[in-house]
Design a protein around this motif. Structure first.
Motif, mmCIF file in Angstrom:
data_model
loop_
_atom_site.group_PDB
_atom_site.id
_atom_site.type_symbol
_atom_site.label_atom_id
_atom_site.label_comp_id
_atom_site.label_asym_id
_atom_site.label_seq_id
_atom_site.Cartn_x
_atom_site.Cartn_y
_atom_site.Cartn_z
ATOM 1 N N HIS A 30 0.871 -0.996 -0.062
ATOM 2 C CA HIS A 30 -0.101 0.024 -0.074
ATOM 3 C C HIS A 30 0.830 1.277 0.007
ATOM 4 N N TYR A 38 -0.370 7.084 -6.413
ATOM 5 C CA TYR A 38 -1.554 6.472 -6.566
ATOM 6 C C TYR A 38 -2.279 6.564 -5.217
ATOM 7 N N ARG A 39 -3.139 7.136 -5.287
ATOM 8 C CA ARG A 39 -3.592 7.488 -3.760
ATOM 9 C C ARG A 39 -5.265 6.422 -3.800
ATOM 10 N N ASN A 40 -5.743 6.307 -4.912
ATOM 11 C CA ASN A 40 -6.697 5.553 -5.223
ATOM 12 C C ASN A 40 -6.318 4.341 -6.041
ATOM 13 N N LYS A 42 -7.197 1.338 -6.025
ATOM 14 C CA LYS A 42 -8.168 0.341 -6.392
ATOM 15 C C LYS A 42 -8.768 0.464 -7.854
ATOM 16 N N ASP A 43 -8.679 1.816 -8.327
ATOM 17 C CA ASP A 43 -9.033 2.169 -9.588
ATOM 18 C C ASP A 43 -8.290 1.689 -10.482
#
Length: 82
Positions: A30, A38-40, A42-43
């Motif tokens: 993470h 890459y903060r999000n 999951k996208d």
């Protein structure tokens, strides 16, 4: 009293599966995503193979850092008498 933990998301299960049997924790993976902006993440929808490749890179960099530290010679009083 029976308290149930919420079910893990499919993405969290995927990350755990990718990290299983390696020296890389899910937290380290993470952190690596966050460090590269890459903060999000999951996208990104990475596959298991994508995650395993990233984990292999992280693991390799950890090994090279440890090897570098272990090969440094320690200083003794003989090296620096002052």
């Amino acid at each position: 009293m029976n308290i149930k933990k919420p079910n893990k998301s499919a993405f969290n299960r995927l990350i755990e599966k990718a990290c299983k049997g390696t020296d890389v924790s899910t937290r380290e993976l993470h952190r690596e995503f966050i460090n590269y902006g890459y903060r999000n993440f999951k996208d990104l929808e990475p596959s298991l193979e994508d995650l395993k490749a990233i984990i292999a890179d992280i693991s390799e960099s950890k090994e090279s850092t440890i090897t570098h530290i272990q090969t440094k010679s320690s200083r003794t009083e003989v090296d620096n008498p002052y």
